[in-house]
Design a protein around this motif. Sequence first.
Motif, mmCIF file in Angstrom:
data_model
loop_
_atom_site.group_PDB
_atom_site.id
_atom_site.type_symbol
_atom_site.label_atom_id
_atom_site.label_comp_id
_atom_site.label_asym_id
_atom_site.label_seq_id
_atom_site.Cartn_x
_atom_site.Cartn_y
_atom_site.Cartn_z
ATOM 1 N N ILE A 190 0.838 -1.201 0.000
ATOM 2 C CA ILE A 190 0.000 0.000 0.000
ATOM 3 C C ILE A 190 0.878 1.257 0.000
ATOM 4 O O ILE A 190 0.594 2.241 -0.696
ATOM 5 C CB ILE A 190 -0.956 -0.013 1.212
ATOM 6 N N ASP A 231 -7.602 -8.090 -3.024
ATOM 7 C CA ASP A 231 -7.547 -7.510 -1.682
ATOM 8 C C ASP A 231 -7.292 -6.007 -1.756
ATOM 9 O O ASP A 231 -7.954 -5.203 -1.084
ATOM 10 C CB ASP A 231 -6.452 -8.201 -0.872
ATOM 11 N N ASP A 236 -10.377 -4.233 -3.110
ATOM 12 C CA ASP A 236 -11.437 -4.174 -2.096
ATOM 13 C C ASP A 236 -11.163 -3.087 -1.060
ATOM 14 O O ASP A 236 -12.087 -2.434 -0.567
ATOM 15 C CB ASP A 236 -11.573 -5.529 -1.392
ATOM 16 N N ARG A 237 -9.881 -2.883 -0.737
ATOM 17 C CA ARG A 237 -9.508 -1.833 0.214
ATOM 18 C C ARG A 237 -9.464 -0.454 -0.435
ATOM 19 O O ARG A 237 -9.186 0.529 0.245
ATOM 20 C CB ARG A 237 -8.134 -2.138 0.814
ATOM 21 N N LYS A 238 -9.688 -0.426 -1.758
ATOM 22 C CA LYS A 238 -9.655 0.821 -2.540
ATOM 23 C C LYS A 238 -8.275 1.490 -2.494
ATOM 24 O O LYS A 238 -8.152 2.712 -2.577
ATOM 25 C CB LYS A 238 -10.746 1.788 -2.065
ATOM 26 N N LYS A 239 -7.258 0.684 -2.349
ATOM 27 C CA LYS A 239 -5.881 1.184 -2.390
ATOM 28 C C LYS A 239 -5.294 1.080 -3.795
ATOM 29 O O LYS A 239 -4.425 1.869 -4.165
ATOM 30 C CB LYS A 239 -5.008 0.409 -1.403
#
Length: 451
Positions: free
Chosen positions: A146, A165, A168-171
């Motif tokens: 990240i 993943d 989904d975390r919008k990173k």
Amino acid sequence: MLPPAVPTFTTQFLLVSAEVPVDASLLVDNLGLSEETVRALKARGIAALFPIQRQVLQPAMEGTDLIGRAKTGSGKTLAFALPVVESLLAEDKARNSRKAPGRPPRCLILAPTRELAKQVASEFESVCPSLTVVSFYGGTSIMTQIDALRRGVDVVVGTPGRLMDLLDRKKLVGEKVRFVVLDEADQMLDMGFEEDMEVILQQMPAERQTMLFSATLPNWVSKVAKRYQRNPSTIDLVGEEQTGKLNEDVTLNIMQVNNHEKRQALVDLLSVYAAGGKAIIFTRTKLGADEVAAAISQQQPCEALHGDIAQNQREKTLGRFRSGDVTVLIATDVAARGLDIPNVDLIVHYDIPQDSESFLHRSGRTGRAGNKGRAVVMHTPSEGRQLGLILQQVKLASGEVIGAPSPADVMAAASRTVLSKLDRPAAGARACCCTGQHVWLQVGACILRCR
């Protein structure tokens, strides 16, 4: 009786396929590449491209969606790296853009395994050091990944699970992605990543170029391609007549051995056919890999590679194997998926493969990029029929049947290794304890003591 001649293996980094003669059109100076890219290729010792690389370059640069199919080891990673790199460099030059912090990626590459993701990222970095390339996969800290995205990236290579993943975390933001590449698409589908791939592709911009590369192209891969590509062009350097066949650069040997004699037969096999080279031994289970590694390590540098080994240790093991510090790798099928290690001289099927796909994948770790290789299948008498069916499926009537190396075979191979070392003494090396005629009697012990 002397053993078969130990194969001579080249250390040349890049060979153009013998099927297509080298001509002016394959030389990197004549491809219209940027000076930066040509400079990077020549720094790696690459003066000409493989056929698939040359054939993919032009349509890819024109923005055409592609399906690239070629034999394992044909250089397909560079085939999609070059057009992507050239397009990104041209875009940066036209916009006179600077490396803005937090910039989202413009290219997203999906790979089935962490090892392959790292290899693809390394390929991109070597072709164009000015681009920021990152590889994302499980088994490592997601926070570190990240942080890399926050600093800004140009190319992201990752396994489907870790990319999901991050999305989904919008990173991981895909709004600026112009290129999507599916590498080893058949393996990703075989490993159960079909749903993950579809979700990832659905989150990418509609206006993008999608390239799919695969060593094989079963019908179900073609169906996936039709969903996410627009009028793709197919670059097929294999042909239907080659589907499911063993690479012609690989010599196949078959050895029948009783189960209780397999371990010693393997030790002798490595002494005769892999002296001075690299070998990968395939077992069916993780426990089997550990047990074989423990036995072989008493004779020569050897390590195991399977799913229970921590990621950082796996990377260290692969690094030592590539550098030659470790010459024998004991691996399970899943752990070895996607590995692209140059100059592997010998493959041993210590446990016979479960099916023809596994047989081809294992054997395909050698005989790559125009080099010659050898694959040996060890089987017990009761496994003969199963092996026969596999060979029939891969269009092989049989392989050359060999016996377990005799003590004389092993002694002759060991003596060649010792004499070769004596011809090139290492700095500060001590003289061997055996001299004259005793070398022939005690050469095996000498190798262990002086290693």
